[in-house]
Write a protein that holds these residues in place. Structure first.
Motif, PDB file in Angstrom:
ATOM      1  N   PHE A  65       8.149 -28.973 -10.785  1.00  0.00           N
ATOM      2  CA  PHE A  65       6.963 -28.190 -11.140  1.00  0.00           C
ATOM      3  C   PHE A  65       6.721 -28.199 -12.643  1.00  0.00           C
ATOM      4  O   PHE A  65       5.572 -28.155 -13.095  1.00  0.00           O
ATOM      5  N   SER A  66       7.789 -28.272 -13.431  1.00  0.00           N
ATOM      6  CA  SER A  66       7.630 -28.355 -14.884  1.00  0.00           C
ATOM      7  C   SER A  66       6.944 -29.659 -15.264  1.00  0.00           C
ATOM      8  O   SER A  66       6.073 -29.692 -16.145  1.00  0.00           O
ATOM      9  N   GLU A  67       7.332 -30.753 -14.604  1.00  0.00           N
ATOM     10  CA  GLU A  67       6.682 -32.038 -14.864  1.00  0.00           C
ATOM     11  C   GLU A  67       5.204 -31.981 -14.487  1.00  0.00           C
ATOM     12  O   GLU A  67       4.349 -32.540 -15.178  1.00  0.00           O
ATOM     13  N   GLN A  86       4.524 -39.331 -11.925  1.00  0.00           N
ATOM     14  CA  GLN A  86       5.533 -40.154 -11.262  1.00  0.00           C
ATOM     15  C   GLN A  86       6.909 -39.514 -11.328  1.00  0.00           C
ATOM     16  O   GLN A  86       7.661 -39.518 -10.345  1.00  0.00           O
ATOM     17  N   GLN A  87       7.256 -38.958 -12.492  1.00  0.00           N
ATOM     18  CA  GLN A  87       8.563 -38.324 -12.638  1.00  0.00           C
ATOM     19  C   GLN A  87       8.680 -37.096 -11.741  1.00  0.00           C
ATOM     20  O   GLN A  87       9.743 -36.836 -11.156  1.00  0.00           O
ATOM     21  N   SER A  88       7.600 -36.336 -11.621  1.00  0.00           N
ATOM     22  CA  SER A  88       7.633 -35.149 -10.763  1.00  0.00           C
ATOM     23  C   SER A  88       7.807 -35.540  -9.301  1.00  0.00           C
ATOM     24  O   SER A  88       8.536 -34.886  -8.549  1.00  0.00           O
ATOM     25  N   VAL A  89       7.159 -36.634  -8.883  1.00  0.00           N
ATOM     26  CA  VAL A  89       7.320 -37.116  -7.509  1.00  0.00           C
ATOM     27  C   VAL A  89       8.760 -37.554  -7.258  1.00  0.00           C
ATOM     28  O   VAL A  89       9.338 -37.277  -6.200  1.00  0.00           O
ATOM     29  N   THR A  90       9.364 -38.225  -8.242  1.00  0.00           N
ATOM     30  CA  THR A  90      10.759 -38.669  -8.098  1.00  0.00           C
ATOM     31  C   THR A  90      11.694 -37.484  -7.936  1.00  0.00           C
ATOM     32  O   THR A  90      12.572 -37.476  -7.056  1.00  0.00           O
ATOM     33  N   SER A 130      11.534 -47.464 -10.211  1.00  0.00           N
ATOM     34  CA  SER A 130      10.181 -47.918 -10.514  1.00  0.00           C
ATOM     35  C   SER A 130       9.534 -47.165 -11.670  1.00  0.00           C
ATOM     36  O   SER A 130       8.550 -47.640 -12.234  1.00  0.00           O
ATOM     37  N   VAL A 131      10.082 -45.992 -12.036  1.00  0.00           N
ATOM     38  CA  VAL A 131       9.469 -45.209 -13.117  1.00  0.00           C
ATOM     39  C   VAL A 131      10.336 -45.146 -14.364  1.00  0.00           C
ATOM     40  O   VAL A 131       9.869 -44.672 -15.411  1.00  0.00           O
ATOM     41  N   ILE A 132      11.584 -45.609 -14.297  1.00  0.00           N
ATOM     42  CA  ILE A 132      12.472 -45.526 -15.456  1.00  0.00           C
ATOM     43  C   ILE A 132      11.986 -46.461 -16.562  1.00  0.00           C
ATOM     44  O   ILE A 132      11.809 -47.662 -16.346  1.00  0.00           O
TER      45      ILE A 132
END
Length: 290
Positions: A65-67, A86-90, A130-132
């Motif tokens: 939620f912070s992301e 993307q980071q929040s989804v991960t 995929s997001v790193i």
């Protein structure tokens, strides 16, 4: 991964989980290698001892939620908004993974077996890969490429365990990979986002870089090459240290029964023995008739 704080938080999550898995899985394997089966999570008795697990249940959705909040804040930066989304989804996927582990532990449903949990874990690691380091180049890009390689190792281990839960080497790679990910993400935060531990001739990364192809900016090309070589050397040192610690820990557990985690060799072993006997009966029904 935009500050030292986020890297340190990731270290606090990854390192203890990796060490814990290494302890419990090695203890369980040494108890009886022929009956060994890897578990999505090695729960301890009494239940309050699983404090690290419950912290993840609370912390992962908060981080997600912070992301999302940051994603909504930077409305004028579409590149950053997409990255934070993307980071929040991960993070949300890993939170769902914890929920699946809870369902697997506290319910008897056949829809969520251990193979499915490991498969979901492998997919979550692939999404993380995929997001790193997306959009990061130069010295920083090489650092995050190494972190991505560790993520692929964890993903491959989980996918293999979904098919062969008795493969201890896959569990060893997964546990050691988590430990190495934890130490390397901390090293990345210190080297890329601080001046005290920064690379010579290069400026630290800002939390919100001015360009989409963000990264550590070096004054000279030689400084950048030296920085890449140094980070590769540090990664080799991290890998050797984690390997030595893992092997020594396994050696200590094999030579001293008192050091083994009793929880992994008690109720958990009994559960695995029941599962193995059931599978044996199904495979050889003539034994039951006798």
């Amino acid at each position: 991964m935009a500050s030292v704080a986020t890297h340190f938080s990731a270290f606090l999550f990854l390192f203890p989980v990796g060490i814990r898995r290494l302890l419990f899985s090695s203890s369980l394997y040494l108890k009886n290698p022929s009956l060994y089966r890897s578990k999505p999570w090695y729960f301890a008795e009494p239940r309050w001892k699983n404090l690290d697990f419950y912290i993840l249940v609370i912390a992962l959705p908060i981080a997600s939620f912070s992301e999302i909040f940051i994603f909504l804040t930077f409305a004028g930066h579409p590149t950053y908004r997409f990255s934070f989304f993307q980071q929040s989804v991960t993070l949300f996927l890993f939170w769902l993974l914890i929920i699946l582990v809870i369902f697997r532990e506290y319910t008897d449903t056949l829809l969520i077996n251990e193979g499915f949990v490991f498969l979901f874990a492998g997919i979550s690691f692939l999404v993380e890969y995929s997001v790193i380091g997306k959009g990061i180049t130069g010295v920083s890009g090489s650092v995050y490429d190494l972190l991505g390689a560790l993520t692929l190792i964890c993903a491959g281990s989980c996918l293999f365990l979904s098919v062969r839960p008795s493969a201890f080497f896959a569990e060893f790679f997964l546990s050691s990979g988590l430990v190495l990910k934890g130490t390397w993400v901390l090293q990345a935060g210190l080297s890329l986002y601080t001046d005290a531990f920064g690379l010579k001739g290069c400026r630290k990364m800002s939390v919100l870089p001015a360009q989409a192809n963000a990264g550590v900016q070096c004054d000279l090309e030689e400084d950048g090459l030296r920085g890449v070589a140094l980070m590769n050397f540090l990664f080799t040192g991290h890998a050797i240290l984690v390997l030595v610690v893992s092997v020594v820990l396994y050696g200590l557990l094999s030579s001293n029964r008192n050091l083994r985690c009793c929880e992994a060799s008690g109720p958990l072993l009994a559960e695995i023995e029941v599962e193995t006997e059931t599978m044996s009966m199904r495979a050889h029904p003539e034994l039951e008739m006798d």
